[in-house]
Design a protein around this motif. Structure first.
Motif, PDB file in Angstrom:
ATOM      1  N   TYR A   1       5.174   4.266   8.177  1.00 36.68           N
ATOM      2  CA  TYR A   1       5.792   3.210   7.362  1.00 36.68           C
ATOM      3  C   TYR A   1       6.960   3.766   6.548  1.00 36.68           C
ATOM      4  O   TYR A   1       7.997   3.103   6.365  1.00 36.68           O
ATOM      5  N   ARG A   2       6.804   4.980   6.052  1.00 39.72           N
ATOM      6  CA  ARG A   2       7.888   5.605   5.281  1.00 39.72           C
ATOM      7  C   ARG A   2       9.118   5.801   6.157  1.00 39.72           C
ATOM      8  O   ARG A   2      10.269   5.618   5.703  1.00 39.72           O
TER       9      ARG A   2
ATOM     10  N   PHE B   1       0.988   6.128   6.703  1.00 42.94           N
ATOM     11  CA  PHE B   1       1.998   6.112   5.649  1.00 42.94           C
ATOM     12  C   PHE B   1       3.292   6.766   6.120  1.00 42.94           C
ATOM     13  O   PHE B   1       4.396   6.286   5.818  1.00 42.94           O
ATOM     14  N   THR B   2       3.182   7.876   6.837  1.00 48.47           N
ATOM     15  CA  THR B   2       4.415   8.530   7.325  1.00 48.47           C
ATOM     16  C   THR B   2       5.192   7.614   8.276  1.00 48.47           C
ATOM     17  O   THR B   2       6.433   7.632   8.293  1.00 48.47           O
TER      18      THR B   2
ATOM     19  N   LEU C   1      10.898   2.492   6.397  1.00 49.13           N
ATOM     20  CA  LEU C   1      11.534   2.094   5.148  1.00 49.13           C
ATOM     21  C   LEU C   1      12.794   2.925   4.881  1.00 49.13           C
ATOM     22  O   LEU C   1      13.815   2.401   4.382  1.00 49.13           O
TER      23      LEU C   1
ATOM     24  N   VAL D   1       2.631   1.115  -0.744  1.00 52.77           N
ATOM     25  CA  VAL D   1       2.357   0.792   0.653  1.00 52.77           C
ATOM     26  C   VAL D   1       0.848   0.617   0.818  1.00 52.77           C
ATOM     27  O   VAL D   1       0.056   1.467   0.389  1.00 52.77           O
TER      28      VAL D   1
ATOM     29  N   SER E   1      11.343   2.170  -5.135  1.00 47.55           N
ATOM     30  CA  SER E   1       9.923   2.555  -5.018  1.00 47.55           C
ATOM     31  C   SER E   1       9.080   1.312  -4.790  1.00 47.55           C
ATOM     32  O   SER E   1       9.465   0.188  -5.162  1.00 47.55           O
TER      33      SER E   1
ATOM     34  N   THR F   1      12.133   6.802  -3.116  1.00 49.95           N
ATOM     35  CA  THR F   1      13.300   7.519  -2.627  1.00 49.95           C
ATOM     36  C   THR F   1      14.465   7.319  -3.590  1.00 49.95           C
ATOM     37  O   THR F   1      14.464   6.364  -4.391  1.00 49.95           O
TER      38      THR F   1
ATOM     39  N   VAL G   1       4.113  -3.556   2.476  1.00 50.04           N
ATOM     40  CA  VAL G   1       4.587  -3.277   1.118  1.00 50.04           C
ATOM     41  C   VAL G   1       4.042  -4.334   0.177  1.00 50.04           C
ATOM     42  O   VAL G   1       4.116  -5.538   0.464  1.00 50.04           O
TER      43      VAL G   1
ATOM     44  N   ARG H   1       2.210   5.535  -2.589  1.00 49.17           N
ATOM     45  CA  ARG H   1       3.496   5.208  -3.208  1.00 49.17           C
ATOM     46  C   ARG H   1       4.645   5.732  -2.351  1.00 49.17           C
ATOM     47  O   ARG H   1       4.665   6.901  -1.965  1.00 49.17           O
ATOM     48  N   PHE H   2       5.580   4.814  -2.090  1.00 48.63           N
ATOM     49  CA  PHE H   2       6.836   5.182  -1.433  1.00 48.63           C
ATOM     50  C   PHE H   2       7.933   5.219  -2.495  1.00 48.63           C
ATOM     51  O   PHE H   2       8.081   4.277  -3.282  1.00 48.63           O
TER      52      PHE H   2
END
Length: 538
Positions: free
Chosen positions: A507-508, A504-505, A511, A496, A493, A441, A471, A438-439
């Motif tokens: 891709y985060r 993931f880091t 984003l 991913v 939110s 922010t 996503v 899950r992303f």
């Protein structure tokens, strides 16, 4: 003959002699009875009785001693002989000794120690019955003693085998096996040896064991070949290994019946026959437990080497542990059962093991708790070796699941050891079990932001998230969430499609850059953090 074959035969003979010696020394002597005073001295004081010299017990103890020593003329003085049989006294004494050894097993210690004999047996005074023997006609005949008073000053009072009992000796002796040995072997070989055996039987038994061992080899080969053929017809693989490992148990399984039937031709005493039967039962049970051990080893080896065990390292460790426990259990149970068949008192041993087990369990409660905790983890499998977990504020990768504890390597490369007893009761998160990550922010906007800017920003943020290839579009949520103290909050939110933290880091990072660019395109400013808030400058 090859040297290895000669060595194996020698080992078989030595093992047979050792086993035979252990059994004979621990067995009850045939027709044996120590001197009467020694018998009384060896009994407990509560049961100590005075044995009269003219009692049935004393007379039969002297008859037994004379028979065991081969002094048949002396033994004949304890037989009530007719005039026709007066010259056959030693011969009848020897035959009677053989009949008693095979049919009755006379124990002088169980006879009356009183001069008058038993008084409550409903027999005439001066007559005692010591047992009954089944003759060739199937009828049960009594074996009785009669009291004879001293006839002169040099003579003494004693108890004799009755005239009717002596008259049946020839008929009972004719129905015994192995008469050829008694009539043709030298006198020293016919004497009673240690244990319930005659000396010639002690010499013959190792040869019988060796012959049974050699005869069992082809029979065992046929049995293993048949089992292998049946195993090849199944789809299983471990039964083939079991069939190949049955050579040793099969030899024992076929040698024991051969030994039992062969010893039936040796004219063993009754007590010796009972000893051989116990030995054969113990041998058969030992073969069955041996087969069980081979089956466990074959099944466990197949499981540990299979693809199923390779992809499940935790269950593989549990299978290895279960296999060891099962093998130890079979060894302990098999040893107790075999010893009980050999006549050893195992009740106290079992009781001692039970009490010792309780004491060990009480003294090692934490160890037992951790052991059962490891079993619970390995069976339930909330995580496996190599999984990323989060438990009790610790986050890292599982490196090992042992019988006492589990080792977790943290992101800082430190090693955390957690007892399995506690770990089984903790709330554990298995991060590796996620199918996506899950992303999320939150953008804190300045209070000067207009509603048109907010709407444009929300639309632009949603477009940024949808544009990313990793996503999941169905999980995108972008909303104006709250009016805070000095800020307007917008939450974004999505899920991913990756399970790897390093991916993931990356891709985060992309984003978050897209979110910052969207805020700038919308012309909004991010609110400054209040002093003292987390992340604010000092």
């Amino acid at each position: 003959m090859p040297r290895l074959a000669r060595a194996r035969i020698l080992l078989v003979l030595l093992g047979a002699l050792g086993l035979l010696l252990a059994l004979t020394l621990g067995a009850r002597p045939a027709l044996a009875g120590p001197a009467v005073p020694a018998v009384a001295a060896s009994e407990p004081k509560a049961e100590e009785v005075e044995v009269a010299l003219d009692s049935p017990r004393a007379s039969m103890a002297r008859f037994v001693a004379a028979a065991n020593g081969g002094r048949w003329a002396e033994a004949a003085t304890y037989l009530e002989l007719s005039r026709a049989d007066a010259h056959r006294g030693p011969e009848l004494a020897r035959k009677l000794s053989d009949v008693l050894n095979h049919k009755l097993w006379l124990d002088p210690h169980l006879l009356s120690p009183n001069s008058a004999g038993k008084r409550d047996d409903q027999l005439p005074q001066g007559v005692d019955e010591i047992g009954r023997i089944v003759g060739a006609d199937g009828k049960s005949e009594p074996v009785r003693l009669v009291q004879r008073e001293a006839r002169s000053a040099d003579d003494d009072s004693r108890w004799l085998f009755s005239l009717a009992t002596v008259a049946r000796v020839d008929g009972l002796y004719a129905g015994l096996k192995g008469r050829w040995f008694r009539e043709h072997l030298p006198e020293p070989l016919l004497r009673d040896g240690p244990g319930p055996f005659i000396y010639w039987q002690l010499l013959a038994l190792p040869l019988v064991m060796l012959g049974c061992h050699l005869a069992a080899r082809p029979l065992a080969w046929l049995l293993v070949a048949l089992m292998s053929r049946l195993a090849r017809r199944t789809q299983l693989t471990w039964d083939d290994d079991v069939a190949q490992g049955l050579r040793g148990p099969a030899r024992l399984l076929t040698a024991v019946p051969l030994f039992y039937f062969a010893t039936g031709q040796l004219a063993l005493y009754q007590r010796a026959e009972e000893l051989v039967e116990r030995l054969c039962r113990a041998g058969l049970l030992a073969a069955l437990f041996w087969i069980a051990l081979r089956a466990l080893a074959a099944f466990g080896g197949t499981v540990l080497a299979s693809e199923w065990g390779a992809v499940r390292p935790s269950l593989r460790d549990f299978s290895w542990f279960s296999l060891r426990v099962a093998r130890i259990t079979v060894w302990v149970v098999g040893g107790v059962v075999v010893l009980s068949q050999l006549g050893y008192p195992v009740g106290s041993l079992v009781t001692g093991l039970g009490i010792g087990g309780i004491a060990i369990a009480l003294a090692a409660q934490k160890t037992v708790e951790n052991l059962f905790g490891s079993v619970s983890i390995l069976v339930d499998q909330p995580f496996r070796v190599g999984d990323a977990i989060r438990v009790d504020g610790v986050e890292g990768t599982v490196e090992n699941i042992g019988l006492r504890s589990t080792r977790v390597r943290t992101l800082d490369r430190t090693l955390v050891v957690i007892a399995n007893g506690k770990l089984a009761d903790m709330r554990t998160e298995c991060l590796s079990a996620r199918d996506r990550m899950r992303f999320a922010t939150r953008l804190r906007l300045s209070t000067t932001t207009t509603t048109a800017q907010l709407a444009a920003l929300v639309a632009d943020l949603e477009a940024v998230l949808r544009a990313h290839e990793k996503v999941d579009a169905d999980t995108i949520v972008v909303r104006f969430s709250a009016v805070g103290d000095g800020s307007l909050d917008v939450d974004a939110s999505c899920a991913v499609l990756t399970t790897q933290w390093t991916e993931f880091t990356r891709y985060r990072h992309a984003l978050l850059l897209g979110c910052v660019d969207a805020a700038r395109r919308a012309g909004v400013e991010l609110a400054a953090r209040e002093p003292g808030a987390p992340g604010a400058a000092a």
